[in-house]
Design a protein around this motif. Structure first.
Motif, PDB file in Angstrom:
ATOM      1  N   LEU A 127      -9.244  74.245 -63.004  1.00 24.45           N
ATOM      2  CA  LEU A 127      -8.341  74.111 -64.128  1.00 24.45           C
ATOM      3  C   LEU A 127      -7.099  73.331 -63.728  1.00 24.45           C
ATOM      4  N   THR A 128      -6.388  72.840 -64.740  1.00 21.09           N
ATOM      5  CA  THR A 128      -5.116  72.158 -64.540  1.00 21.09           C
ATOM      6  C   THR A 128      -4.003  73.146 -64.834  1.00 21.09           C
ATOM      7  N   VAL A 129      -3.014  73.197 -63.935  1.00 19.65           N
ATOM      8  CA  VAL A 129      -1.902  74.133 -64.059  1.00 19.65           C
ATOM      9  C   VAL A 129      -0.609  73.353 -64.279  1.00 19.65           C
ATOM     10  N   TYR A 130       0.201  73.835 -65.217  1.00 16.30           N
ATOM     11  CA  TYR A 130       1.513  73.249 -65.498  1.00 16.30           C
ATOM     12  C   TYR A 130       2.599  74.305 -65.284  1.00 16.30           C
ATOM     13  N   TYR A 131       3.698  73.917 -64.643  1.00 22.65           N
ATOM     14  CA  TYR A 131       4.938  74.688 -64.643  1.00 22.65           C
ATOM     15  C   TYR A 131       5.994  73.761 -65.232  1.00 22.65           C
ATOM     16  N   ILE A 170      -4.057  77.185 -72.647  1.00 25.59           N
ATOM     17  CA  ILE A 170      -3.581  78.566 -72.608  1.00 25.59           C
ATOM     18  C   ILE A 170      -2.127  78.529 -72.160  1.00 25.59           C
ATOM     19  N   THR A 171      -1.205  78.954 -73.035  1.00 27.93           N
ATOM     20  CA  THR A 171       0.224  78.891 -72.760  1.00 27.93           C
ATOM     21  C   THR A 171       0.802  80.297 -72.693  1.00 27.93           C
ATOM     22  N   PHE A 172       1.549  80.572 -71.645  1.00 29.64           N
ATOM     23  CA  PHE A 172       2.072  81.918 -71.381  1.00 29.64           C
ATOM     24  C   PHE A 172       3.485  82.099 -71.954  1.00 29.64           C
ATOM     25  N   LEU A 190       4.412  78.348 -68.125  1.00 31.76           N
ATOM     26  CA  LEU A 190       3.147  78.248 -67.394  1.00 31.76           C
ATOM     27  C   LEU A 190       2.047  77.945 -68.398  1.00 31.76           C
ATOM     28  N   MET A 191       1.256  76.929 -68.114  1.00 34.01           N
ATOM     29  CA  MET A 191       0.199  76.527 -69.040  1.00 34.01           C
ATOM     30  C   MET A 191      -1.040  76.113 -68.253  1.00 34.01           C
ATOM     31  N   HIS A 239      -8.610  83.796 -72.938  1.00 36.30           N
ATOM     32  CA  HIS A 239      -7.441  84.426 -72.326  1.00 36.30           C
ATOM     33  C   HIS A 239      -7.210  83.855 -70.939  1.00 36.30           C
ATOM     34  N   GLY A 240      -6.026  84.081 -70.422  1.00 32.21           N
ATOM     35  CA  GLY A 240      -5.691  83.604 -69.089  1.00 32.21           C
ATOM     36  C   GLY A 240      -4.956  84.677 -68.305  1.00 32.21           C
TER      37      GLY A 240
END
Length: 324
Positions: free
Chosen positions: A97-101, A176-178, A221-222, A259-260
């Motif tokens: 997966l790709t992670v964004y901060y 998925i956005t937290f 976090l996404m 969900h994440g």
């Protein structure tokens, strides 16, 4: 914003948040991050930085764990096959997966990085309708594998909370956005949700204020997962009525249950430094990076061996597929 890949660490039925200590847990996940991922990871006392020897993520100081449900294709004859993941545009990875901060969009405000032991969950695996779904969980249907036309910001335009109702010839992207507000005290809560919240008004993107109960602003976090559905672009494999044939690993035929899960595991103050410096993408002068090949070599064997590739007669865990 940081935008980087976490290659496939493992695919198995483990969930240290929702089903701690259970081997196997009820449904299958795809996992990225530090190789200390296991069924029991108690807050604070279990430190992924100390316990891990490698990470499947681009930054070698990130031993966090990131996991989501797997997607399967259900053929007209009832058999099922796991949908593989693609690396996102401009990145190199083995699935995952790709992670964004993401720091505030105003370019000047600061946020507080997650603390040791922090973890959270977004979404509800048992949800089968739009009502009750948390914000900014969505799917995008691509007509080309190079994501053209791109379609704008996540969860806008033609994006759907449910799985796309039509054939997506270039694949499907899950976003998925937290939540981005923290109570400032608890690194976890019994439901893994109550210690965090969304802005009281507006959104993180618009600079909306955090509620008084959760006053500390976190980075956004996404996750993005690119599902490579191209091998299933055959109408003769699809249901005769043309309905969408994809299901998530917890028996969700709607997509509303995606969900994440997240367990923080950055070394020392690495994440705070990167956020303060407003680093971009998968290169940052404040962080140590590793070669994509090294990240892809970081893998884990299944705790409980189980088949998940090839054509299956049932979802792993014997889930019935539900639509309401």
């Amino acid at each position: 914003m940081l935008r980087f890949s976490c290659s496939k660490l493992t695919i198995e039925r483990l969930d240290p948040l929702v089903s701690p200590g259970m081997e196997p847990s009820p449904h299958m996940h795809q996992v990225g991050g530090g190789n200390s991922f296991r069924a029991t990871m108690a807050p604070v006392e279990y430190d992924p930085v100390k316990e891990s020897t490698c990470t499947s993520c681009s930054f070698s100081e990130d031993f966090s764990n990131y996991w989501t449900a797997n997607l399967f294709f259900k053929a007209r004859n009832g058999s099922l096959k796991r949908v593989p993941q693609l690396a996102n545009m401009g990145l190199e990875a083995d699935g995952g997966l790709t992670v964004y901060y993401i720091p505030p969009y105003d370019g000047k405000s600061n946020v507080t990085a997650f603390k040791p032991g922090f973890r959270m969950l977004v979404g509800d695996a048992m949800l089968r309708k739009a009502e009750g779904q948390q914000r900014q969980l969505c799917h995008r249907c691509f007509s080309t594998v190079n994501q053209v036309p791109f379609g704008g910001a996540p969860c806008t335009g033609d994006d759907t909370a449910s799985l796309p109702p039509k054939m997506c010839t270039g694949g499907i992207r899950t976003t998925i956005t937290f939540p981005t507000c923290w109570d400032g005290v608890n690194v976890d809560s019994p439901d893994h949700k109550s210690h965090v919240a969304y802005p009281e008004t507006g959104s993180f993107e618009s600079g909306g204020p955090c509620p008084a109960s959760h006053p500390v602003k976190l980075p956004q976090l996404m996750y993005e997962i690119i599902w490579d559905t191209r091998e299933f672009n055959d109408v003769d494999m699809w249901p005769e009525d043309g309905s969408q044939p994809f299901v998530y690993s917890m028996g969700d035929g709607t997509g509303y249950g995606q969900h994440g899960d997240y367990v923080f595991g950055w070394k020392d103050d690495a994440l705070q430094r990167a956020l303060d410096a407003r680093c971009s993408n998968d290169r940052c002068s404040e962080l140590k990076s590793q070669a994509s090949d090294d990240a892809m070599r970081c893998t884990l064997n299944q705790t409980v061996p189980e088949e998940y590739d090839g054509w299956l007669t049932r979802l792993p865990g014997n889930w019935n597929i539900t639509y309401n």
